[in-house]
Design a protein around this motif. Structure first.
Motif, short mmCIF file in Angstrom:
data_model
loop_
_atom_site.label_atom_id
_atom_site.label_comp_id
_atom_site.label_asym_id
_atom_site.label_seq_id
_atom_site.Cartn_x
_atom_site.Cartn_y
_atom_site.Cartn_z
N LEU A 143 -1.72 -0.02 -5.92
CA LEU A 143 -2.86 -0.93 -5.77
C LEU A 143 -2.52 -2.37 -6.13
O LEU A 143 -3.24 -3.28 -5.74
N VAL A 144 -1.42 -2.59 -6.85
CA VAL A 144 -0.99 -3.96 -7.16
C VAL A 144 -0.69 -4.71 -5.88
O VAL A 144 -0.91 -5.93 -5.77
N GLN A 145 -0.20 -4.00 -4.87
CA GLN A 145 0.17 -4.63 -3.60
C GLN A 145 -1.02 -4.89 -2.69
O GLN A 145 -0.92 -5.70 -1.76
N THR A 146 -2.13 -4.20 -2.94
CA THR A 146 -3.28 -4.32 -2.04
C THR A 146 -4.51 -4.94 -2.70
O THR A 146 -5.45 -5.32 -2.01
N ASN A 147 -4.50 -5.05 -4.03
CA ASN A 147 -5.66 -5.57 -4.75
C ASN A 147 -5.19 -6.52 -5.85
O ASN A 147 -4.64 -6.07 -6.86
N PRO A 148 -5.41 -7.83 -5.70
CA PRO A 148 -4.88 -8.83 -6.65
C PRO A 148 -5.32 -8.62 -8.10
O PRO A 148 -4.62 -9.04 -9.01
N GLN A 149 -6.47 -7.97 -8.32
CA GLN A 149 -6.97 -7.85 -9.68
C GLN A 149 -6.01 -7.08 -10.58
O GLN A 149 -5.93 -7.34 -11.78
N TYR A 150 -5.26 -6.14 -10.00
CA TYR A 150 -4.35 -5.35 -10.83
C TYR A 150 -3.16 -6.19 -11.29
O TYR A 150 -2.71 -6.08 -12.44
N LYS A 151 -2.66 -7.05 -10.42
CA LYS A 151 -1.58 -7.95 -10.81
C LYS A 151 -2.07 -8.94 -11.85
O LYS A 151 -1.35 -9.25 -12.82
N GLU A 152 -3.28 -9.42 -11.68
CA GLU A 152 -3.87 -10.36 -12.63
C GLU A 152 -4.04 -9.74 -14.01
O GLU A 152 -4.00 -10.43 -15.02
N ARG A 153 -4.20 -8.43 -14.05
CA ARG A 153 -4.37 -7.73 -15.32
C ARG A 153 -3.04 -7.31 -15.94
O ARG A 153 -3.02 -6.62 -16.96
N GLY A 154 -1.94 -7.73 -15.33
CA GLY A 154 -0.63 -7.54 -15.94
C GLY A 154 0.15 -6.32 -15.51
O GLY A 154 1.21 -6.03 -16.07
N TYR A 155 -0.34 -5.60 -14.51
CA TYR A 155 0.39 -4.43 -14.03
C TYR A 155 1.46 -4.84 -13.03
O TYR A 155 1.25 -5.74 -12.22
N THR A 156 2.61 -4.17 -13.07
CA THR A 156 3.59 -4.33 -12.00
C THR A 156 3.44 -3.20 -10.98
O THR A 156 3.82 -3.34 -9.83
N PHE A 157 2.90 -2.07 -11.43
CA PHE A 157 2.47 -1.05 -10.48
C PHE A 157 1.27 -0.29 -11.04
O PHE A 157 1.13 -0.12 -12.24
N PHE A 158 0.39 0.09 -10.14
CA PHE A 158 -0.81 0.87 -10.48
C PHE A 158 -1.01 1.81 -9.29
O PHE A 158 -1.64 1.45 -8.31
N GLU A 159 -0.39 2.97 -9.40
CA GLU A 159 -0.33 3.89 -8.26
C GLU A 159 -1.48 4.88 -8.30
O GLU A 159 -1.71 5.55 -9.29
N GLU A 160 -2.18 4.94 -7.19
CA GLU A 160 -3.25 5.93 -7.02
C GLU A 160 -2.73 6.98 -6.05
O GLU A 160 -2.32 6.65 -4.93
N SER A 161 -2.74 8.23 -6.48
CA SER A 161 -2.22 9.32 -5.65
C SER A 161 -3.31 10.32 -5.33
O SER A 161 -4.21 10.57 -6.14
N VAL A 162 -3.22 10.87 -4.14
CA VAL A 162 -4.18 11.87 -3.66
C VAL A 162 -3.47 13.22 -3.59
O VAL A 162 -2.38 13.32 -3.00
N TRP A 163 -4.11 14.22 -4.19
CA TRP A 163 -3.55 15.57 -4.21
C TRP A 163 -4.57 16.54 -3.61
O TRP A 163 -5.76 16.28 -3.67
N HIS A 164 -4.06 17.63 -3.07
CA HIS A 164 -5.01 18.68 -2.67
C HIS A 164 -4.46 20.06 -2.97
O HIS A 164 -3.25 20.29 -3.10
N ILE A 165 -5.41 20.97 -3.14
CA ILE A 165 -5.13 22.39 -3.16
C ILE A 165 -5.77 22.95 -1.90
O ILE A 165 -6.99 22.88 -1.73
N GLN A 166 -4.95 23.43 -1.00
CA GLN A 166 -5.44 23.91 0.29
C GLN A 166 -5.19 25.41 0.40
O GLN A 166 -4.04 25.84 0.34
#
Length: 212
Positions: free
Chosen positions: A188-211
């Motif tokens: 999300l650092v690459q797609t949402n400036p607020q995360y970079k502004e808050r000092g993150y170099t990466f903030f990864e959101e992952s989607v998982w499923h049990i199918q």
């Protein structure tokens, strides 16, 4: 210490940065087409409008929420009419316009079983390490053996220790079992400036499923 009072105070003080307006795009993208009237569990639901979207797809949606304020805001903001009854320590609000009910109370006292699916956007990551395994075990106990689950996890650097908490992929698999699979991730650092502004170099959101 992350306790029930911690979350009740967050709602009272309006410190609910975890709440998202609108429908989560990842829910729309990755939720499968399930049989009509499938029973969907949404733990720690807050006032998420994701529940409205799920109900509009024709599923029987049950959200569980500790904070009475969150419940009142959800029902009021969406102008929903409802009926309320007590079930032990829990208060059940059944919406009239949609196949949706909000169960108000401690999630760990909710004992219904055989749900066909589960949607967890911000519940697992809200749990401190000491409660995380209990949360996942309790959730899996609520689901049928063939249930679908969609789970969103976070992994980040920086000084913030949560909540929401950062989890390694290995921790997610250890908690949910080998049947869970990661199907998408986004820094999300690459797609949402607020995360970079808050000092993150990466903030990864992952989607998982049990199918099943």
């Amino acid at each position: 210490m992350i306790t029930n009072d911690f979350w009740l105070d967050r709602w009272k003080d309006g410190r609910i940065g975890f709440h998202q307006e609108g429908i989560d795009p990842k829910l729309i993208e990755f939720w499968p087409t399930l049989p009509k009237n499938s029973r969907v569990l949404v733990p720690l639901c807050g006032k998420s409008n994701d529940m409205i979207w799920l109900a509009e797809q024709g599923y029987q949606v049950t959200g569980i929420e500790l904070s009475p304020l969150a419940v009142v805001q959800f029902l009021g903001d969406n102008e929903l009419s409802y009926e309320t009854y007590h079930e032990g320590e829990l208060k059940v609000h059944t919406v009239k316009e949609l196949p949706l009910r909000i169960v108000e109370g401690d999630y760990f006292t909710f004992q219904e079983k055989n749900f066909d699916a589960c949607y967890d956007r911000a519940a697992m990551v809200a749990m401190p390490d000491s409660k995380r395994q209990s949360y996942v075990t309790h959730t899996l106990d609520r689901l049928s053996s063939s249930a679908f689950a969609l789970v969103i996890s976070l992994k980040y650097d920086g000084e913030n220790s949560g909540p929401p908490f950062s989890l390694e992929d290995s921790s997610v698999i250890s908690l949910w079992g080998n049947q869970i699979q990661k199907i998408a991730s986004e820094n999300l650092v690459q797609t949402n400036p607020q995360y970079k502004e808050r000092g993150y170099t990466f903030f990864e959101e992952s989607v998982w499923h049990i199918q099943a």
